[in-house]
Design an enzyme around this catalytic site. Structure first.
Site, mmCIF file in Angstrom:
data_model
loop_
_atom_site.group_PDB
_atom_site.id
_atom_site.type_symbol
_atom_site.label_atom_id
_atom_site.label_comp_id
_atom_site.label_asym_id
_atom_site.label_seq_id
_atom_site.Cartn_x
_atom_site.Cartn_y
_atom_site.Cartn_z
ATOM 1 N N ASP A 130 -65.254 -17.669 -31.301
ATOM 2 C CA ASP A 130 -65.843 -18.288 -32.488
ATOM 3 C C ASP A 130 -66.542 -19.584 -32.070
ATOM 4 O O ASP A 130 -66.260 -20.661 -32.571
ATOM 5 C CB ASP A 130 -64.759 -18.556 -33.533
ATOM 6 C CG ASP A 130 -65.327 -19.085 -34.845
ATOM 7 O OD1 ASP A 130 -66.548 -18.955 -35.064
ATOM 8 O OD2 ASP A 130 -64.560 -19.643 -35.645
ATOM 9 N N PHE A 131 -67.474 -19.451 -31.107
ATOM 10 C CA PHE A 131 -68.199 -20.621 -30.621
ATOM 11 C C PHE A 131 -69.248 -21.028 -31.655
ATOM 12 O O PHE A 131 -70.075 -20.212 -32.065
ATOM 13 C CB PHE A 131 -68.885 -20.309 -29.296
ATOM 14 C CG PHE A 131 -67.959 -20.273 -28.113
ATOM 15 C CD1 PHE A 131 -66.581 -20.199 -28.284
ATOM 16 C CD2 PHE A 131 -68.458 -20.311 -26.823
ATOM 17 C CE1 PHE A 131 -65.725 -20.163 -27.190
ATOM 18 C CE2 PHE A 131 -67.610 -20.277 -25.721
ATOM 19 C CZ PHE A 131 -66.236 -20.210 -25.907
ATOM 20 N N GLU A 132 -69.219 -22.291 -32.045
ATOM 21 C CA GLU A 132 -70.157 -22.812 -33.030
ATOM 22 C C GLU A 132 -70.813 -24.077 -32.479
ATOM 23 O O GLU A 132 -70.608 -24.468 -31.331
ATOM 24 C CB GLU A 132 -69.431 -23.086 -34.360
ATOM 25 C CG GLU A 132 -68.790 -21.845 -34.971
ATOM 26 C CD GLU A 132 -68.116 -22.118 -36.308
ATOM 27 O OE1 GLU A 132 -68.378 -23.187 -36.909
ATOM 28 O OE2 GLU A 132 -67.318 -21.276 -36.747
ATOM 29 N N GLY A 133 -71.601 -24.711 -33.329
ATOM 30 C CA GLY A 133 -72.214 -25.981 -32.965
ATOM 31 C C GLY A 133 -73.064 -25.875 -31.713
ATOM 32 O O GLY A 133 -73.963 -25.055 -31.601
#
Length: 600
Positions: A384-387
């Site tokens: 859940d890699f974000e930003g």
């Protein structure tokens, strides 16, 4: 969190490079009209328009009964072109009539200086004209017209190239050297040798033409696992199509059932706030209802952005007074697994920025994630890699062959984990639309720079891991409007958004409008739709009735509204939600609706 939107390209500097060139000398007696079907009376015969952007209309016209109308999109300038045979060291006049805003007329491949002219605003028919001289070895040029990205449709008519006719174009030879690369369960990559005089190539699967490309490679998509296929290619130019190449055969891989042991045909995935508290309150693992088939523990987070060292611990008592003991938590995980449920560690989230920019960080990621999986006896990993975790370096333009370290190292790390834990390792991903579907319009910093380098940055990760991927559940929330395959923008909150975004994953799409670089479709059992469980959980909450409409359209092709899908997928895996805690806060509305939905 702030979610960046793609930067708008500035027109002024680019448009200033155009301009109306002075007309050249008077035509000589031997000069002739060389543009084929310049009045479009024979439809698009002789013309090729990008991404299906061009059509012939009966009004408005400048002369005759037909004219070209082409519609730009966010990643496509609606270029319509024709390759014409010319003589070396000769002068030519290119002209035509256009209507619309930012309409261009030009020629490339002149062998000297390529030329173009344009109008910023032509509410009625306006003539454009320019001249050029061919180089000493030039035997063909490409004339074109196009609009500008995201502007309304433009019209063109009576396009003309006047000058000495070149020698007749010879039919190209049949391509040689056709070879198949390593297949996946749904794709086969092909390469072949360039053919002199060819302007494009047709790709055939059996007797069916499936692609037309300008280069000497293509990836055929939408194939069936464990199936033998034959392929051929032919070369094309203005004289016609060559004979087909020799046949090459390839068999797709089994695809197996990656990380899918025991999952039901239609599954419900939810995130459990295990390491923190928020307005929804803490929910013990033992209290998670049986509705949830996959439980993602939120979150494992790094000790620093670039360390790759992932840590996970239960919410502290000071923050979550009702938190269970570690022993009870582990026992509850085993009880869920005994009931056929899967429990994963989710890495990242809004606050967990992870940048595997070095091989050392990659290796630390593998060892630290393995430690968490082993300690809690988990079934796999959710990414859940974000930003700013994933972004593409300048020049990294092909999702099939990424070069950015944070992308390459993540792929290698996950493959290492999959190899360590074997076929039963469950792998899921939860990217935002910005990192996936936005890739239809924008990929990385773009051909001119200035775009957000994170645009579409999950695509190379998904593609490289597609045969290991159990589930992709894109977050259809906290999203700006996204363009679908109908080249219309869709906004979150209703069935239409989920239908359009999911259709892209199940159909495949050209990345940044490049038809030579098509992101292949995923299998329907690999795809779930991500939604917020309540209005408090995130922007874009979708009412249960609208959720059901989306499922009806995608799995039964009913209740589709105005968007027409490119297929029907009864095997669509299911739904994901943020989060189990917020669903409990909302009286279990989301999971209750899922349990009641009739998939048949």
């Amino acid at each position: 969190m702030d979610r960046a939107r793609p930067l708008t390209l500035l027109l002024a500097g680019v448009l200033a490079a155009g301009g109306l060139a002075a007309l050249g000398p008077a035509a000589q007696a031997a000069d002739a009209e060389l543009a084929r079907n310049g009045g479009f009376e024979a439809g698009l015969d002789g013309w090729t328009c990008t991404a299906g952007s061009g059509a012939v209309v009966s009004a408005p016209t400048h002369g005759g009964t037909k004219a070209l109308q082409a519609t730009p999109a966010g990643s496509d300038n609606a270029r319509c072109s024709q390759t014409v045979t010319v003589k070396p060291n000769s002068s030519y006049t290119l002209s035509g009539w256009v209507r619309g805003s930012y309409v261009y007329l030009g020629a490339t491949g002149t062998g000297t200086t390529d030329v173009s002219t344009w109008t910023g605003s032509a509410p009625d028919w306006q003539r454009l004209a320019t001249t050029f001289t061919t180089g000493a070895s030039t035997t063909s040029v490409t004339i074109y017209t196009h609009g500008w990205y995201g502007t309304p449709a433009y019209q063109a008519d009576d396009l003309s190239l006047f000058g000495p006719a070149g020698d007749p174009v010879q039919l190209p030879a049949a391509p040689t050297g056709l070879a198949a690369g390593s297949p996946t369960s749904t794709t086969v990559p092909l390469t072949w040798s360039a053919v002199s005089g060819a302007t494009s190539y047709h790709v055939y699967r059996g007797a069916t033409k499936v692609q037309t490309v300008s280069g000497t490679s293509a990836t055929v998509t939408g194939l069936t696992a464990s199936t033998a296929y034959t392929f051929q290619v032919s070369a094309v130019n203005s004289a016609g199509e060559s004979p087909k190449s020799a046949t090459v055969s390839a068999t797709t891989t089994s695809g197996g059932n990656p990380g899918n042991p025991g999952l039901p045909a239609h599954a419900l995935v939810g995130y459990l706030h295990a390491s923190f508290a928020n307005g929804s309150g803490y929910t013990r693992m033992a209290d998670v209802p049986a509705s949830w088939d996959v439980i993602n523990l939120a979150f494992g987070e790094p000790t620093s952005v670039t360390s790759g060292d992932i840590r996970f611990s239960l919410c502290p008592v000071t923050e979550c007074p009702n938190v269970e003991s570690v022993a009870d938590f582990k026992a509850a995980i085993k009880a869920k697994q005994a009931a056929g449920k899967k429990v994963l560690i989710s890495i990242g989230g809004q606050n967990g920025q992870v940048q595997l920019s070095t091989t050392a960080a990659r290796d630390t990621f593998v060892s630290s994630v393995s430690k968490i999986i082993d300690e809690y006896g988990l079934d796999g990993l959710d990414i859940d890699f974000e930003g700013h975790s994933l972004s593409l370096q300048t020049g990294d333009t092909d999702f099939r062959n990424p070069t950015s370290p944070v992308i390459v190292n993540l792929i290698q790390a996950v493959k290492t984990l999959k190899a360590k834990y074997g076929q039963n390792f469950v792998l899921t991903m939860a990217p935002e639309t910005f990192f996936v579907q936005l890739g239809y319009q924008y990929y990385g910093s773009g051909p001119w720079g200035g775009q957000d380098p994170r645009a579409g940055a999950y695509l190379p990760v998904i593609h490289a891991l597609r045969d290991d991927l159990t589930l992709l559940h894109v977050q259809d929330y906290n999203s700006g409007s996204i363009m679908g395959l109908d080249n219309q923008y869709h906004s979150m909150g209703g069935a239409d958004f989920h239908i359009a975004m999911t259709d892209m994953l199940l159909t495949g799409f050209p990345v940044a409008g490049n038809t030579d670089r098509v992101f292949p479709a995923l299998r329907p059992e690999q795809v779930a739709i991500g939604l917020p469980a309540s209005t408090q959980a995130g922007n874009g909450h979708t009412a249960p009735a609208e959720v059901n409409k989306a499922l009806d359209c995608l799995t039964k092709k009913t209740n589709c509204g105005t968007y027409q899908t490119h297929g029907t997928w009864p095997a669509l895996r299911g739904l994901m939600t943020w989060s189990i805690n917020w669903d409990r806060y909302n009286q279990w509305q989301f999971s209750t609706n899922f349990d009641a939905y009739n998939w048949s």
